[in-house]
Write a protein that holds these residues in place. Structure first.
Motif, short mmCIF file in Angstrom:
data_model
loop_
_atom_site.label_atom_id
_atom_site.label_comp_id
_atom_site.label_asym_id
_atom_site.label_seq_id
_atom_site.Cartn_x
_atom_site.Cartn_y
_atom_site.Cartn_z
N THR A 1 1.42 3.99 1.44
CA THR A 1 1.22 4.64 2.51
C THR A 1 2.13 5.95 2.69
O THR A 1 1.64 7.12 3.48
CB THR A 1 1.22 4.00 3.75
OG1 THR A 1 2.72 3.48 4.02
CG2 THR A 1 0.47 2.85 3.99
N CYS B 1 0.83 -1.41 0.01
CA CYS B 1 -0.10 -0.02 -0.11
C CYS B 1 1.00 1.09 -0.01
O CYS B 1 1.74 1.25 0.72
CB CYS B 1 -0.86 -0.02 1.24
SG CYS B 1 -2.10 1.33 1.21
N CYS C 1 -6.08 1.41 2.40
CA CYS C 1 -5.25 0.55 1.66
C CYS C 1 -6.43 -0.55 1.59
O CYS C 1 -7.04 -1.10 2.28
CB CYS C 1 -4.33 -0.12 2.50
SG CYS C 1 -3.07 1.22 3.16
N ALA D 1 -5.00 3.57 6.16
CA ALA D 1 -3.51 3.84 5.87
C ALA D 1 -2.49 3.92 7.10
O ALA D 1 -1.52 3.43 7.30
CB ALA D 1 -3.32 4.82 4.93
N GLY E 1 -3.89 2.15 -2.97
CA GLY E 1 -4.12 2.94 -1.89
C GLY E 1 -5.59 3.73 -2.25
O GLY E 1 -5.91 3.78 -3.52
#
Length: 269
Positions: free
Chosen positions: A25, A23, A33, A262, A61
């Protein structure tokens, strides 16, 4: 100290967040995510049905517009947005191509050499454009939940390494819904399954969902047969039924999805 801090920040998430390792982040716009796994179903292009017998993973994401609450999608890290999962094409090479009497001797020799070595043909879906994602449509079971612009790579020694259906300029564009499709007039709509909504701590889960589409078209094949593509491409098209108009092809993707904050993913390492 700075080096140690950077290493900790880049460590992979653990525990219930381990599946969200790719993901993005580090993108401040990413609020959640997403991991969506397809574990069964099929993709039919024209006349050719390819069963899904291996896991296909879509991940990345999710962003949220604070004014409209519409969601967007950001690609996963490490080029892992859509797994390159090779699926066997039923019938293999002999199911896709029948040698014609007009074939040259070198072409016929290559064909039979390929069949004798490995008849298997695999199909792999590859992204060729941005993914569109609507969490609202996914939850409500109506409209397009996930839009995927794809090309499908056909692999076999005879077909070469540049045999594709679809491209970045003319993709196979799946508009997947877990509701009911809206195909062209004369084509019967099909319905997906919303699945069961649940939670594991702060992770939202959706199990037993089915995403479907029968509104997409499929272009002609290109690059099949290498130097002999001018001869092989039309044969592949004839066998598969390409180009295929909307309604002739069907995608049914069954599996599960989950969505995690996230911030939780970023701090779980």
């Amino acid at each position: 100290m700075l080096a140690a801090g950077a290493s900790a920040a880049s460590a992979a998430p653990t525990g219930i967040y381990a599946d969200f390792a790719n993901c993005p982040t580090d993108n401040p716009d990413v609020a959640s995510c997403l991991v969506s796994d397809t574990t069964s179903g099929s993709i039919k292009l024209g006349n050719q049905d390819v069963p899904i017998t291996k896991r296909i993973r879509l991940q990345g994401g999710v962003t949220v517009n604070p004014d409209t609450f519409e969601t967007g999608f950001v690609n996963a890290k490490n080029g892992a947005t859509l797994s390159r999962t090779a699926l066997k094409v039923p019938g293999g090479l002999t199911g896709l191509i029948t040698p014609a009497p007009s074939w040259s001797r070198p072409l016929r020799s290559l064909f039979y050499a390929a069949v004798n070595s490995v008849n298997d043909v695999t199909a792999t879906a590859e992204l060729v454009g941005p993914v569109q994602f609507s969490f609202g449509n996914l939850l409500n079971g109506e409209g397009t939940a996930i839009e995927l612009p794809l090309r499908v790579k056909l692999d076999n020694p005879f077909l070469g390494d540049r045999c594709y259906i679809g491209s970045s300029s003319s993709p196979v564009r799946l508009r997947l819904t877990n509701g009911t499709t809206a195909p062209p007039a004369g084509v019967t709509p099909i319905s997906g399954t919303p699945g069961e909504l649940g939670a594991v701590e702060d992770i939202t889960t959706l199990t037993g969902q089915s995403l479907v589409d029968n509104t997409f078209s499929a272009p002609k094949a290109s690059g099949c047969g290498g130097l002999f593509s001018l001869v092989v491409n039309p044969i592949v098209d004839l066998k598969i039924g390409l180009p295929a108009k909307p309604g002739a092809s069907v995608a049914r993707l069954n599996g599960d999805a989950k969505l995690a904050p996230a911030a939780s993913v970023a701090t779980s390492n």
